[in-house]
Scaffold this motif. Structure first.
Motif, PDB file in Angstrom:
ATOM      1  N   PRO A 142       0.713  -1.048  -0.218  1.00  0.00           N
ATOM      2  CA  PRO A 142       0.212   0.392  -0.077  1.00  0.00           C
ATOM      3  C   PRO A 142       1.001   1.810  -0.276  1.00  0.00           C
ATOM      4  O   PRO A 142       0.608   2.341  -0.009  1.00  0.00           O
ATOM      5  CB  PRO A 142      -0.867   0.307   1.525  1.00  0.00           C
ATOM      6  N   GLY A 143       1.946   1.241   0.924  1.00  0.00           N
ATOM      7  CA  GLY A 143       2.810   2.501   0.452  1.00  0.00           C
ATOM      8  C   GLY A 143       3.809   2.427   1.791  1.00  0.00           C
ATOM      9  O   GLY A 143       4.053   1.398   2.032  1.00  0.00           O
ATOM     10  N   PHE A 144       4.040   4.116   2.254  1.00  0.00           N
ATOM     11  CA  PHE A 144       4.586   3.938   3.579  1.00  0.00           C
ATOM     12  C   PHE A 144       4.198   2.812   4.832  1.00  0.00           C
ATOM     13  O   PHE A 144       2.818   3.392   5.088  1.00  0.00           O
ATOM     14  CB  PHE A 144       4.665   5.231   3.916  1.00  0.00           C
ATOM     15  N   GLY A 145       5.015   2.207   4.778  1.00  0.00           N
ATOM     16  CA  GLY A 145       4.689   1.677   6.382  1.00  0.00           C
ATOM     17  C   GLY A 145       5.322   2.886   7.416  1.00  0.00           C
ATOM     18  O   GLY A 145       5.906   2.285   8.821  1.00  0.00           O
ATOM     19  N   LYS A 146       6.396   3.762   7.487  1.00  0.00           N
ATOM     20  CA  LYS A 146       6.702   4.462   7.841  1.00  0.00           C
ATOM     21  C   LYS A 146       6.773   5.840   7.394  1.00  0.00           C
ATOM     22  O   LYS A 146       7.613   6.369   6.345  1.00  0.00           O
ATOM     23  CB  LYS A 146       8.375   4.207   8.922  1.00  0.00           C
ATOM     24  N   GLN A 147       5.761   6.920   8.250  1.00  0.00           N
ATOM     25  CA  GLN A 147       6.899   8.361   7.514  1.00  0.00           C
ATOM     26  C   GLN A 147       6.626   9.551   8.791  1.00  0.00           C
ATOM     27  O   GLN A 147       5.100   9.362  10.253  1.00  0.00           O
ATOM     28  CB  GLN A 147       5.460   8.271   6.207  1.00  0.00           C
ATOM     29  N   ARG A 148       6.785  10.612   8.357  1.00  0.00           N
ATOM     30  CA  ARG A 148       6.319  11.432   9.777  1.00  0.00           C
ATOM     31  C   ARG A 148       6.972  11.390  11.219  1.00  0.00           C
ATOM     32  O   ARG A 148       6.306  11.674  11.580  1.00  0.00           O
ATOM     33  CB  ARG A 148       4.830  11.970   9.499  1.00  0.00           C
ATOM     34  N   GLU A 149       7.569  10.837  10.833  1.00  0.00           N
ATOM     35  CA  GLU A 149       8.908  10.727  11.557  1.00  0.00           C
ATOM     36  C   GLU A 149      10.626  11.204  11.543  1.00  0.00           C
ATOM     37  O   GLU A 149      10.756  10.752  10.185  1.00  0.00           O
ATOM     38  CB  GLU A 149       8.533   8.629  12.227  1.00  0.00           C
ATOM     39  N   PRO A 150      11.157  10.791  11.873  1.00  0.00           N
ATOM     40  CA  PRO A 150      12.605  11.098  11.845  1.00  0.00           C
ATOM     41  C   PRO A 150      13.238   9.724  10.939  1.00  0.00           C
ATOM     42  O   PRO A 150      13.050   8.706  11.178  1.00  0.00           O
ATOM     43  CB  PRO A 150      13.442  10.845  12.264  1.00  0.00           C
TER      44      PRO A 150
END
Length: 281
Positions: A138-146
């Motif tokens: 589906p896409g990002f598994g992690k975002q808007r995090e360092p």
């Protein structure tokens, strides 16, 4: 690709609303060099099963979660660039809207195995972006995090041409603001009230600070804990600084290029209370 989330037939890819950035990749002459650069800069690890170092599409992970990918340039005439992909429930229908709104398809929708369906498009000024209709990926598994994706904006010369294009194609709710004296437009998913708390992307302008031949383009941002330290690391790794660190209302940022000249930005966001992630459906 390894995530197990599944898209739904009557909605956007799982967890991502229509038109929301859901993935980024970099087209590079040397994928192995890209792994070394971004591995050290952001601490990313890479999926060894995607192919030899010579360069098939290689997925990057932050803390074991998908954050981006590196891909080999198939043609030396192609730009070395980071590309952002916008979520869609139906890539073919969105592609048709893009054409109707005055854009073009660089790559028609194509199935990427069980992962999903992708396309590449250009807005009326030629800024290139991707479409992603996710299935197993589906896409990002992690975002808007360092050390992961946090923001994107398109730079245009004619906002009267570009703004209606994105708002017609994706149904964004929009708010015009001013940033450092430059008109800036922020976009929120359809059905949300446009504002900084819900924005998932924006439009800036190509001003006199840019080269006269600079075309419309997207800029991808990654979140970092220390902007100045990231700038220093970029120089040490052979990259370049396009815009030195500066303070903005949204945090301290800089525009960089890797050691193969793919341009990206980093943002050290100010410490604040948590807010709802507007990308999630």
């Amino acid at each position: 690709m390894t995530t197990e989330a599944t898209g739904t037939p009557d909605g956007p890819p799982a967890g991502f609303r229509e038109g929301v950035p859901c993935w980024v990749d970099a087209q590079l002459p040397d994928v192995a060099a890209g792994r070394r650069f971004y591995g050290e800069l952001f601490g990313w690890t890479f999926d060894e099963t995607e192919g030899p170092e010579a360069g098939r599409y290689v997925q990057a992970y932050g803390e074991g979660r998908p954050v981006a990918a590196l891909a080999p340039k198939r043609d030396g005439r192609m730009p070395t660039v980071w590309t952002v992909y916008l979520a869609t429930a139906d890539a073919r229908a969105t592609a048709a809207r893009i054409k109707d709104a005055g854009g073009q398809l660089v790559t028609e929708p194509v199935r990427v195995g069980p992962a999903g369906t992708m396309a590449l498009a250009a807005d009326p000024e030629g800024a290139v972006f991707g479409l992603w209709q996710g299935d197993e990926h589906p896409g990002f598994g992690k975002q808007r995090e360092p050390d992961s994706y946090c923001w994107t904006e398109v730079y245009s010369r004619d906002k009267a041409l570009v703004d209606p294009f994105y708002e017609d194609v994706f149904g964004f709710d929009a708010l015009e603001i001013e940033e450092a004296g430059v008109p800036f437009r922020i976009w929120s998913p359809a059905g949300t009230e446009a504002g900084p708390e819900t924005a998932v992307g924006g439009r800036s302008l190509v001003t006199g600070e840019f080269a006269a031949e600079m075309p419309g383009h997207f800029l991808v941002y990654f979140s970092v804990t220390d902007c100045d330290a990231t700038v220093a690391a970029t120089r040490r790794l052979g990259g370049r600084v396009r815009v030195e660190p500066l303070d903005t209302p949204f945090g301290r940022m800089a525009v960089l290029a890797d050691d193969q000249r793919a341009v990206f930005a980093v943002l050290e966001e100010p410490v604040q209370g948590s807010v709802e992630d507007p990308s999630q459906g």
